[in-house]
Design an enzyme around this catalytic site. Structure first.
Site, mmCIF file in Angstrom:
data_model
loop_
_atom_site.group_PDB
_atom_site.id
_atom_site.type_symbol
_atom_site.label_atom_id
_atom_site.label_comp_id
_atom_site.label_asym_id
_atom_site.label_seq_id
_atom_site.Cartn_x
_atom_site.Cartn_y
_atom_site.Cartn_z
ATOM 1 N N GLU A 188 58.284 -81.115 -52.523
ATOM 2 C CA GLU A 188 58.778 -82.420 -52.944
ATOM 3 C C GLU A 188 59.625 -83.095 -51.886
ATOM 4 O O GLU A 188 60.056 -82.480 -50.910
ATOM 5 C CB GLU A 188 59.553 -82.279 -54.240
ATOM 6 N N CYS B 295 64.128 -87.509 -47.331
ATOM 7 C CA CYS B 295 64.516 -86.103 -47.376
ATOM 8 C C CYS B 295 63.236 -85.283 -47.400
ATOM 9 O O CYS B 295 62.405 -85.470 -48.282
ATOM 10 C CB CYS B 295 65.330 -85.911 -48.653
ATOM 11 N N CYS C 136 62.137 -71.061 -51.234
ATOM 12 C CA CYS C 136 63.229 -70.710 -50.326
ATOM 13 C C CYS C 136 63.676 -69.299 -50.675
ATOM 14 O O CYS C 136 63.569 -68.871 -51.824
ATOM 15 C CB CYS C 136 64.390 -71.692 -50.539
ATOM 16 N N CYS D 284 70.706 -69.373 -53.197
ATOM 17 C CA CYS D 284 71.951 -70.039 -53.622
ATOM 18 C C CYS D 284 71.953 -70.192 -55.142
ATOM 19 O O CYS D 284 70.944 -70.568 -55.744
ATOM 20 C CB CYS D 284 72.089 -71.400 -52.942
ATOM 21 N N CYS E 254 70.898 -73.658 -56.944
ATOM 22 C CA CYS E 254 69.781 -74.424 -56.399
ATOM 23 C C CYS E 254 68.465 -74.106 -57.096
ATOM 24 O O CYS E 254 68.160 -72.944 -57.387
ATOM 25 C CB CYS E 254 69.667 -74.122 -54.906
ATOM 26 N N CYS F 210 67.494 -80.755 -55.174
ATOM 27 C CA CYS F 210 66.598 -79.894 -54.426
ATOM 28 C C CYS F 210 65.704 -79.015 -55.302
ATOM 29 O O CYS F 210 66.187 -78.141 -56.008
ATOM 30 C CB CYS F 210 67.540 -79.009 -53.613
#
Ligand code: SAH
Length: 345
Positions: A88, A101, A108, A112, A115, A334
């Site tokens: 995205e 962005c 990922c 975190c 996130c 995100c």
């Protein structure tokens, strides 16, 4: 999966064209078409060249699958890749231009705690051309003229950790800022990292004066370890040293991202600790209220609390701003759009 033509620099494209027995000037036509976001089959070169390229290269490596538009004008895109993965991106409209962005990985692996991008782990790295193509698609969506490109600024703050995909990210940075291409100045590009220290040093030595942003989010190593597993490997002090090196090599002031999480990082003591860590450094602090991700169970703070924290930082002499949270009505955080897409499909 076939290869990706948009991975190549102009010089590499020229070599390929010559290798295929074509005249050098064909590379210029080809590159011009690619930089307008065209698929290979729609570029104005000989049909034999188009066919030969299409045998080996993806016709359209990145496609816009879905566009959501926020009440503030922010656009959020779901892109599909040639292998069926989705990523995205976001387009934020400011007075001075449009900032896109971009994502650097599918998923990922940094983990975190707040996130959405990391919820399913890392699927794969994006190639340089897949990162660039996100911008080519958005420029094309917004008219696409070579002399009036929509995207003027780029932030590497979509899904993924750019420094965990170092080679492809640096190649993308060189290609996106190439003068004959879409020519986005390194000064208009920001790379955000959770703090992979050795790679910050490498980036400083690349000769690319992009803006470096560090996701800090906590003021002590213990707090940071709770919020960001990567902190077990790299301590705040090591990150600050690497930032100093970055400043020395590039002359660019660096930025800290600090997402405000209720009960976690926005008390008076945190403001004081932040001030003592950062005071006198050539840096700026960007505060943002946490975008709540329902799978994460962490809460954001009120606007009043956020302004009060900002006030404490300013009073202590730090340069800081509270960023407007754009596009939160369309899942601006995100990885949120991808997560909801994957759960529906
Ligand atoms: N991996 C990179 C870039 C990706 S995210 C990094 O860690 O910096 C871009 C920024 O958004 C980072 O500062 C990240 O910590 C922050 N972020 C991610 N999810 C968020 C959320 N739900 N609310 C607020 N900020 C978030």
């Amino acid at each position: 999966m076939k290869k990706i033509l948009q991975d190549l620099s102009f010089e590499e494209l020229e070599n390929l064209t010559v290798r295929l027995g074509e005249k050098k000037f064909r590379a210029k036509q080809l590159y011009g078409g690619l930089m307008l976001g065209k698929r290979i089959s729609a570029i104005n070169v000989s049909s034999s060249l188009r066919e030969r390229l299409s045998e080996e290269y993806e016709d359209e490596p990145v496609k816009i699958l879905k566009t959501l538009t926020s009440s503030d004008g922010t656009e959020k895109y779901l892109f599909s890749l040639a292998d069926g993965n989705v990523i995205e991106g976001v387009l934020m409209k400011y007075k001075y231009g449009y900032t896109q962005c971009v994502s650097t990985q599918v998923g990922c692996r940094m983990g975190c705690k707040f996130c959405a991008s990391t919820l399913g782990g890392l699927v794969r790295n994006l190639s340089a051309g897949e990162i660039l193509s996100q911008i080519l698609c958005v420029n094309a969506l917004h008219g696409g003229a070579a002399d009036k490109r929509a995207v003027t600024n780029v932030v590497l703050m979509g899904s993924g950790e750019p420094l965990d995909n170092y080679e492809n990210t640096v190649k993308f940075l060189r290609n996106v800022s190439a003068e004959g291409g879409i020519n986005i100045s390194p000064r208009n590009i920001s790379l955000s990292t959770c703090g992979l220290v050795p790679k910050i040093y490498s980036l400083a030595d690349e000769g690319l004066p992009i803006n470096l942003t560090i996701s800090l989010h906590q003021t002590t190593d213990a707090g940071r370890e709770r919020t960001m597993p990567v902190a077990k490997k790299y301590k705040i002090e090591e990150i600050l040293k690497a930032c100093d090196y970055y400043f020395k090599k590039t002359g660019r002031r660096y930025i800290f991202e600090y997402s405000l999480i209720a009960g976690e990082n926005c008390g008076k003591e945190h403001a004081e600790q932040l001030a003592s860590l950062l005071k006198g450094k050539p840096c700026h602090v960007n505060l943002i209220r946490l975008n709540e991700v329902k799978e994460r169970g962490l809460n954001t703070v009120s606007e009043k609390q956020a302004y009060s924290f900002l006030g404490m930082l300013e009073k202590s002499g730090l340069s800081a701003t509270l960023r407007r949270s754009m596009g939160s009505d369309i899942g601006g955080a995100c990885g949120q759009l991808r997560v909801s897409y994957l759960s529906e499909n």
